[in-house]
Motif scaffolding. Sequence first.
Motif, PDB file in Angstrom:
ATOM      1  N   LEU A  48      26.029  32.222  56.651  1.00  0.00           N
ATOM      2  CA  LEU A  48      26.208  31.991  58.090  1.00  0.00           C
ATOM      3  C   LEU A  48      27.042  33.071  58.767  1.00  0.00           C
ATOM      4  N   ARG A 336      12.119  29.032  68.081  1.00  0.00           N
ATOM      5  CA  ARG A 336      13.183  28.629  67.156  1.00  0.00           C
ATOM      6  C   ARG A 336      12.621  27.805  66.005  1.00  0.00           C
ATOM      7  N   VAL A 341      16.287  33.116  65.024  1.00  0.00           N
ATOM      8  CA  VAL A 341      17.701  32.976  64.651  1.00  0.00           C
ATOM      9  C   VAL A 341      18.587  33.186  65.875  1.00  0.00           C
ATOM     10  N   ASP A 378      23.264  30.142  64.477  1.00  0.00           N
ATOM     11  CA  ASP A 378      23.013  30.218  63.033  1.00  0.00           C
ATOM     12  C   ASP A 378      23.933  31.224  62.366  1.00  0.00           C
ATOM     13  N   ALA A 421      20.109  26.175  59.113  1.00  0.00           N
ATOM     14  CA  ALA A 421      20.413  27.529  59.582  1.00  0.00           C
ATOM     15  C   ALA A 421      20.152  28.563  58.497  1.00  0.00           C
ATOM     16  N   ARG A 424      16.522  29.563  58.162  1.00  0.00           N
ATOM     17  CA  ARG A 424      16.098  30.531  59.181  1.00  0.00           C
ATOM     18  C   ARG A 424      16.590  31.938  58.833  1.00  0.00           C
TER      19      ARG A 424
END
Length: 940
Positions: A48, A336, A341, A378, A421, A424
Motif C-alpha cells: 500500500l 475502478r 488505482v 489504494d 487494494a 488492484r
Amino acid sequence: MRRRGRWTLVIGALALAASVSSSAWARPEDQVVSLLESMTPEERVGQLFLVTFRGTSAGVDSDIADLIQNYHVSGVVLRSRGANFVEGPGSAESARALIAALQQIEDQAAHPEEVATPTGETPSPPQYVPLLIGIGQGGGEHSLAEVMPGLSSMASEMAIGATWDTQLARDAGEVLGRDLEGVGFNLLLGPSLDVLEDPRLGGGGDLGVSTFGGDPFWVSAMGQAFIEGLHAGSSNRLAVVAKHFPGLGSSDRPLDEEVATVRKSLDQLRTIELAPFFAVTRTAPGTDPGTVDGLLTSHIRYQGLQGNIRATTRPVSLDPQALSQILALEPLASWRLAGGVTVSDSLGSRAIRLFRDPRELAFEGHLIARDAFLAGNDLLLLADFQATNDPDEMTTIRSTLTFFAQKYQEDEVFAQRVDEAVIRILRMKERLYPGGLDLTEVVPDAAKLEAVGAGSAVGFQVARAAATLLSPAGGTAEEIIGGPPEIGDRVVFFTDVRTRALCPTCPVHTALDPRALEATILRLYGPRAAGQVASWHLVSYTMADLAAYLDEPPPVSGLSLANREELDQALQGAEWLVFSILDATDEVYGSNALKLLLDRRPDLARAKRVAAFALDVPYDLDATDVSAIDLYYGLYAKSTPFIDVAARLLFQELGTTGAPPVSVPGVGYDLIEAMQPDPDQVITLLTPSLETSLNSPTPGPAGFQVGDTIQLETGVIVDGNGHPVPDGTPVDFLLQYQDIPQETLQTSTIGGVAKTAVTLDRLGRLQILAESGSARSSEILELNVQEGIPAFVTVIAPTAEPSIAPDPTGTVRGPTPTAESGPGAGTPGTGGTPGWGGLLVGLLESAGAGAAAFTLALRYGLKREESTRWGLAALVGGLAGLNYLVLGFPGSSLFVAELGIVATLVGVAAGAMAGAAVMLWRRGQGGARTTPMSPQSPGG
C-alpha cells in the motif's frame, strides 16, 4: 470467520476478473489471487505504500533497503528535494544505477540464502513483487529535464496545449515515456489534468504552466494524447497516474502549502474539473493507451459539493464520503472496478499538517495514513512524513507500516479493504511486466540509455507550433516593426534569472542562463553564421540588474549586480530592448523589472523597439504594460528549444501559429469567446446519403422523392483560432419550405462536424441551411420536391450577409436572398432560378425572338398574317423556355447553377426555336398556306 472472509474475497476477485475479461493479462487472473494468498499480512500491507528517501545510493544496510526487505514497501518515488539525482551529464546513468539497485534489493529479499531452522525447515521467503519506481511531473518539477539533466529537453503542458495539436501531444508523451522507461522508471505521477478556468495574476492557486489549458474538452483531448504517447514510448512499462484528481483549476491557494478549496457542486465539477478525468477512464486500464493506470487524489476541499453552499468537505483525500461519492460517478466507477488505482498525494505535506493542526504542533503520521486509506486511496505516498515525536522520517514510516500490519490482523473489515487494494496494485504491476515478475524483466537493458535524451527535436517542434504572437494580434512582426535587428543595431537583453538547487544541500545555479538568448542569436545570426548581427552590439543583463537600476531596493545586501553606469549607457544607446520573462512574484527580486521600467522610466523604452518573450504563463502583464511593448510573444517554457524559437522569432525566420490555451486578460483574449464558432466562416453542407436513400430504393443520382430521407452533415466547423470547435457545440439545421414557418433541427458537433437527417415529407421548394452560435452563414442546399418528378440537391453559395425576416406569425424565418446576390440572381455559379436580372433578359430576348421571326417571315415572302403567326410562335416558345427556368422544373436549377445568365439566353433561344419548329411542322401538315419561301428583294 477469517477463513470464510478470505474465501469470500477470492470469489469476489474472480467475479471481478470475469467482468473485465478484456483487460490485458499475460497470465490468468487466478495468478494474482494466488500471489495475494501466499503473502503475509506484512507483505500485503507493504504493497500500500510509496516512500521517499534521501541520497543517490541504496546500500544493503540503508534505511530504504530495510523498508524494502523487511517492510515490503510497494515502491519508491525519487525526488530532487531528496537529493536522489546527481548534477551534470551523468544524471541519467546515475539514476538508472540507483533504480537497478533498488530493484535488486527487492529481488534479494525474495531469494535469500536457504538457511534451515532448528526444526530442519527452510523458511518461506517473501514473494518477489517488482517495486514501483516513480517520479513526479508538474508543480515545482514540471520540467523533468531540469530535475534530471539527461532527459530530453521537453515542453511544459501549457506549451503543448498552445499547439492545439493532439499528434504533437502524443509525440511529446512518447519521448518522455521512452526516456523514463530507459532510465528504469515505471511510475509517473503526472500529467496534471487540471482545467485552468480563470488565470490569476500572481494568485496563490495559479497552476502556472503545469496545465494543458482552460477548456475541459481540449484538456481532455491533449491529456489523452499525451498519456497515449507515454504508454507507447515506454512500451506500456510505465504506469501513468493523472493529477490532481478531482481537479484543482478553481482552487484559491497553493496546493503544497495549504489545503485548497474549490467552491463548486458535484454537477458543476462534472462539467469542468472532472471532464478530463472522465476522458481518461472510459475503458479498463491496459485496454486503451489513452487510459490512465491511476489517479492521484489531491488535498482539495469542496464547498457545496452536495448542493449546500454552507457545507465544506474535509480534504477529499481524507474524506471517505466525498471521495466515494465522486468515484461512484461513471465512468470512474467502471474504471475502478476494472482495476484502476487511486494514489494519495503526499501525506506529509504542509497542507495536511496545517489542516490537522493549524499551529503545526502535532502530526500523527499513522492516523493520517489510516484516514487516507479508508477514504479510498489504494497507494499512500509517504513524503516528508515525520511525526511530531519521532526522531526522523524513517521511524514514522516504520511505525505506520507496523500499525497497519497489526490492524490487518485485528480488524477483518480493514483486512478485506487492504486485500482489495492490493489486488488492484498487483494487477497494475503485472500489466507492466506481462513477461513475468522477474528481475530480468524489470530492470531495463542498459542499451536503452543510448536513446535517453535524444528526443529534443520533438521539443523544438512543440516550441515552434506553440509560439504565439500575443500582441499586437492579427499581424506579423514585419508588418509591426519592419525588419529584424540589423548588424549596426545595439540590442540589450534582460533575462529573468531564477536560482535553484536540485536538493537542499546541492549547489545553487541558475535555471536559465542570463546570456542564453544572446548566445543563441550569435550562434544562428552572428559573424560566424549569417552575419546579421555583430557580437559587440549585443549585451545581456538580468532582470535583477534592471530592478536595481530603477532604484528597487534589493531584499538582501551583497547581491552581485551590474554596474549602474554601464547599464545606463547600454539603455541609452540601444535600438532594441529584448526581455525574457517568467511569472512575476514577490519571492524573486527583479521578476517585475519590466513592469517597473514601463511604470517608472517609460522614456527609456520610447523610440526603441521593445520585444518580450513570456517563457512562463502568458497572462502576467496587464493591458497597460502590453500597450507599451511592440512585440509580446508567448512561448510557455524556458528549455533550450524555446530559447531557439525565440531567437528565430526575433529575426523573423519563423512565424507564429500557436494560440493561448488559457485566457490572457492583458491582450483581451478570452478563451471561451475564442473557442466559439468563427462568425466569418461559411459552414459547408454535405449530403453523404446521395448514393442511397434510407426510406426509398431510389438512388440519389436519380433524384429524391417524397418520403425519402437525406443524411446531412456539416464540414468541420472551426473556432476563432481556426481549430475544430469542441465536441458538443450546438448546431442548428434550418429547413425552409415556401410559405411554411421555418423548422429547426438541433444537434451538436463531434470532431467539429454536426450530422442530422431530413425526411422529405411535403411537396415544394426546400432550402436547408446551418448555423452555429455566431457563425450564421452556410451553404444552402435546395431541392424542389414535386409529385412524380425527381428532386435534385443544388448547392447554393450563401449571401454575403444573410438577413432574417420575421413572418406575420412572428416566427423567425431563414435567410432571405437578395436580388443582387441571393439564389436566382442569375450570376454564374449561384444556382437556383434566373432571378430578376435573368427574368428581364429572358423577356427582352423572347420579344426579340418574336420580332426577328416576324421580320424573317416577311422577307421570305409570307403575308403579314402568316408572319405574325411565326413571330407569336417564337415569342411564346421563348417565354415557355423562360418559364421552365423560372418555375424550377427538373434540371433547371442545376442548369442555372452551371451557366448563370447564359442559361437564360440558351433556354429562351431553345424555346423560340421550338416555337419555330412547330410552325414548320404545321406547314408540312398543310396547316398553313403554301407560299414560296424565298427572300424577296427590297423592292419586291
